[in-house]
Design an enzyme around this catalytic site. Structure first.
Site, mmCIF file in Angstrom:
data_model
loop_
_atom_site.group_PDB
_atom_site.id
_atom_site.type_symbol
_atom_site.label_atom_id
_atom_site.label_comp_id
_atom_site.label_asym_id
_atom_site.label_seq_id
_atom_site.Cartn_x
_atom_site.Cartn_y
_atom_site.Cartn_z
ATOM 1 N N ASP A 28 5.456 47.789 -5.399
ATOM 2 C CA ASP A 28 4.483 48.538 -5.474
ATOM 3 C C ASP A 28 5.306 50.065 -5.052
ATOM 4 O OD1 ASP A 28 2.936 47.534 -4.203
ATOM 5 O OD2 ASP A 28 1.696 47.292 -5.468
ATOM 6 N N ASN A 61 -10.888 44.641 -6.863
ATOM 7 C CA ASN A 61 -10.905 44.836 -8.459
ATOM 8 C C ASN A 61 -10.465 43.645 -9.616
ATOM 9 O OD1 ASN A 61 -8.304 45.712 -7.820
ATOM 10 N ND2 ASN A 61 -9.141 48.131 -9.140
ATOM 11 N N HIS A 99 -7.075 44.026 -9.199
ATOM 12 C CA HIS A 99 -5.381 44.136 -9.805
ATOM 13 C C HIS A 99 -4.641 42.934 -8.597
ATOM 14 C CE1 HIS A 99 -5.001 47.121 -5.977
ATOM 15 N NE2 HIS A 99 -4.836 46.218 -5.565
ATOM 16 N N GLU A 107 -4.171 48.042 -12.157
ATOM 17 C CA GLU A 107 -5.765 48.406 -12.411
ATOM 18 C C GLU A 107 -6.124 47.568 -13.500
ATOM 19 O OE1 GLU A 107 -6.463 48.803 -9.499
ATOM 20 O OE2 GLU A 107 -6.005 51.087 -8.228
#
Ligand code: GLP
Length: 245
Positions: A67, A136, A138, A143
């Site tokens: 990313d 979280n 990810h 996400e």
């Protein structure tokens, strides 16, 4: 999924390093998928060390990063281009033309996503994809709630992710709100996946990844459906309930 628990991030890095070295030495022209964040920093330092000891060469390797932030130039200290150069690329013998990251300043970002996918298709498949785990759940910047069938795409970052990643930014700097990430489907095409999990902040995410339902609410839970995943986690990231199970 195979799970290996180690004492701390130092041991995690040593073990992950041996995975990468083995892959590079066994495959003629290895394709590696790379992650950023604090978790793999020591791993990259160990790979650099091996290279300097002449135990490893990246001459035939190709790399694809997961990313990149949208809006940061490649020479911005918080861009992942900069991170990779600082922690790995500038210290080893990899050809710059064999290192790929999404370009977050591309004039047409949708086109950039399609282009990145095409590159992975042409140069891949990825032999070993290294992943970190977001607080979280990810992976990459996928996400919670991202559909599992996504390929490389543009994401709106969660507040939790921006908060977690603000540790890398100056207090006066805003963490970008968008990024380009390989999609879950892209990641799942990798032949082998190495998930690195370090620190107590990852406890809940790791627990759900391992023992929760496979659901887009916890993106990493999809790894349960991959046939060749190894998780290296340190003691701090293991919750008591996980130890009991
Ligand atoms: C970022 C990256 C992820 C990484 C995650 C965990 O959000 N996009 O690829 O896995 O951070 O980072 P850390 O290792 O700093 O906890």
């Amino acid at each position: 999924m195979k799970m290996i628990t180690v004492k701390n991030n130092e041991e995690l890095a040593s073990l992950a390093c041996s995975f990468v070295v083995d892959k590079i030495n066994r495959i003629e022209a290895p394709v590696l998928g790379l992650a950023t964040g604090s978790t793999p920093i020591k791993l990259y330092a160990k790979l650099v060390e091996k290279y300097k000891q002449k135990k490893l060469s990246f001459q035939k390797a190709t790399t694809f990063n997961l990313d990149e932030y949208i809006g940061l130039p490649s020479d911005h200290p918080n861009s992942y281009h900069y991170y990779m150069s600082e922690h790995l690329f500038s210290h080893i013998d990899i050809s710059p033309e064999n290192t790929f990251l999404p370009y977050g300043l591309a004039p047409n970002l949708e086109k950039e996503c399609a282009h990145y996918e095409q590159l992975i298709k042409t140069r891949g498949p990825i032999d070993l994809q290294i992943l970190g785990l977001g607080e979280n759940g990810h992976i990459g910047f996928n996400e919670p709630h991202t559909p599992f069938n996504k390929r490389t795409h543009i994401v709106q970052l969660d507040e939790m992710t921006r908060q977690a990643n603000s540790k890398f930014f100056k207090p006066s700097e805003a963490v970008p709100s968008k990024a380009i990430t390989m999609g879950i489907d892209t990641i799942m095409d990798s032949k082998e996946i190495l998930l690195l999990v370090s620190g107590s902040k990852k406890r809940t995410a790791l627990k759900h990844t391992l023992h929760g339902d496979v659901t887009p609410f916890v993106p990493a839970s999809i790894l349960q459906a991959h046939s060749n995943v190894t998780i290296i986690s340190d003691e701090a990231s293991i919750s008591d309930t996980l130890l009991e199970s």
